[in-house]
Design a protein around this motif. Sequence first.
Motif, PDB file in Angstrom:
ATOM      1  N   SER A 147     151.355  21.603 108.342  1.00 53.26           N
ATOM      2  CA  SER A 147     150.527  20.395 108.445  1.00 53.26           C
ATOM      3  C   SER A 147     149.780  20.422 109.761  1.00 53.26           C
ATOM      4  CB  SER A 147     151.401  19.140 108.352  1.00 53.26           C
ATOM      5  OG  SER A 147     152.332  19.109 109.424  1.00 53.26           O
ATOM      6  N   THR A 149     148.261  18.722 113.299  1.00 52.98           N
ATOM      7  CA  THR A 149     148.784  17.807 114.309  1.00 52.98           C
ATOM      8  C   THR A 149     147.855  17.774 115.503  1.00 52.98           C
ATOM      9  OG1 THR A 149     150.695  17.319 115.732  1.00 52.98           O
ATOM     10  CG2 THR A 149     150.167  19.627 115.379  1.00 52.98           C
ATOM     11  N   SER A 151     149.221  17.026 118.525  1.00 50.32           N
ATOM     12  CA  SER A 151     150.080  17.328 119.662  1.00 50.32           C
ATOM     13  C   SER A 151     151.328  18.073 119.196  1.00 50.32           C
ATOM     14  CB  SER A 151     150.490  16.041 120.390  1.00 50.32           C
ATOM     15  OG  SER A 151     151.319  16.322 121.493  1.00 50.32           O
ATOM     16  N   SER A 153     148.479  20.562 120.981  1.00 51.51           N
ATOM     17  CA  SER A 153     147.216  21.113 120.507  1.00 51.51           C
ATOM     18  C   SER A 153     146.315  21.413 121.686  1.00 51.51           C
ATOM     19  CB  SER A 153     146.514  20.139 119.561  1.00 51.51           C
ATOM     20  OG  SER A 153     145.259  20.641 119.166  1.00 51.51           O
ATOM     21  N   THR A 157     143.257  19.730 117.006  1.00 53.62           N
ATOM     22  CA  THR A 157     143.705  19.915 115.621  1.00 53.62           C
ATOM     23  C   THR A 157     144.414  21.258 115.507  1.00 53.62           C
ATOM     24  OG1 THR A 157     141.727  18.716 114.871  1.00 53.62           O
ATOM     25  CG2 THR A 157     143.031  19.846 113.195  1.00 53.62           C
ATOM     26  N   ARG A 159     147.742  23.538 113.863  1.00 54.71           N
ATOM     27  CA  ARG A 159     148.515  23.572 112.624  1.00 54.71           C
ATOM     28  C   ARG A 159     149.946  23.979 112.941  1.00 54.71           C
ATOM     29  NH1 ARG A 159     148.029  23.208 107.322  1.00 54.71           N
ATOM     30  NH2 ARG A 159     145.754  22.963 107.503  1.00 54.71           N
ATOM     31  N   TYR A 328     153.306  26.525 116.284  1.00 59.22           N
ATOM     32  CA  TYR A 328     151.975  25.936 116.137  1.00 59.22           C
ATOM     33  C   TYR A 328     150.912  27.002 116.399  1.00 59.22           C
ATOM     34  CZ  TYR A 328     154.458  21.493 116.290  1.00 59.22           C
ATOM     35  OH  TYR A 328     155.316  20.449 116.021  1.00 59.22           O
TER      36      TYR A 328
END
Length: 337
Positions: A147, A149, A151, A153, A157, A159, A328
């Motif tokens: 999904s 996010t 933060s 980041s 944006t 992922r 992330y």
Amino acid sequence: MKILKVSALAAFLLFGALVPAIAQVTVYSPANGASVGSPFTLYAVSPYCSNQPVTAMGFSFDNGATQIYSGTQMDGPVTEAAGGHVLHVKSWGNQGSACMTDVAITVGATSAAVPSNALSNGNLQAASNWTAVHDAGTPGSSYGGTSLTGSPSRSGTARGFLTDYSYYGGERFALHFGSDTAAQNFLYDGWLYISGSSAGIASIEMDMNQTMPNGQTVIYGFQCDGWSGTWDYTANTGSIAAPKDQWIHSSQPCNVKNWSVNQWHHVQIQYSRDTWGNVLYNYVILDGKQQYIGAKVFSAFALGWGPTLITNLQIDGATSGSGSSNIYLDNLIVYRW
């Protein structure tokens, strides 16, 4: 192959004048206008020069001496002083013909650079069509969710990729982001963030797949391997029709356990291919430190795919029990030229 070092004048007298206008030397790496480290990989092919079978190839920098090799291909590391240079890549036919291709490069780069004519796909982590699947090439089982996010980041944006696994299971996240059968050089450029702990991560795999004009698929497989403590790359050690995808350890170190957690890490991977599906893994830059790979392997597969470009992010589990990881990805760009 034996290297012969001769002066530029001696090479002229021995092999005749070089004629760039009828050059029949194909240089796959480095690309014209590229910024490279030292050493870098020179990969060039010249079966014929002015319709004569080639017996030798060579190269020189600027007005320097020529290094000569027997055969129709050069593939190996080259060192040169920092600065801007013209790399002259040459071949000679069996009846005295001479051909040359010039490549302008800048030596001494500490960060990846791409030619001005390169195409790119950016912000790929924000694309909506990422998929997740257990990689059948790993044991055990896995389940992944992803999904967006804000933060943590860098761009606003990022992922997130959450993986639960048992018995060393690996989860593969994939994105189809376009098609380009013509491109032969790629730079993968992204930022990774390991949240909380790396205890559940054995390896992080950052791959790309490309369909060539002949319908075969080239797999550019690359990972930081926590088991061996090296950067690894893949090769097809079988045949096109009966492929065998094999990981090969490079000589360059990498261990995910040494990556600081809760911190962004910049990963840049540069690789190229030729017309036949040989892949040249040139270098990787992790957090500004360039590591030379310089490996050429065959990596074409008959998979029956249509034209496509795919990037994969795979997380392999590190324990025989159950575990999880949270990674992330941000600012992912794939350049091609």
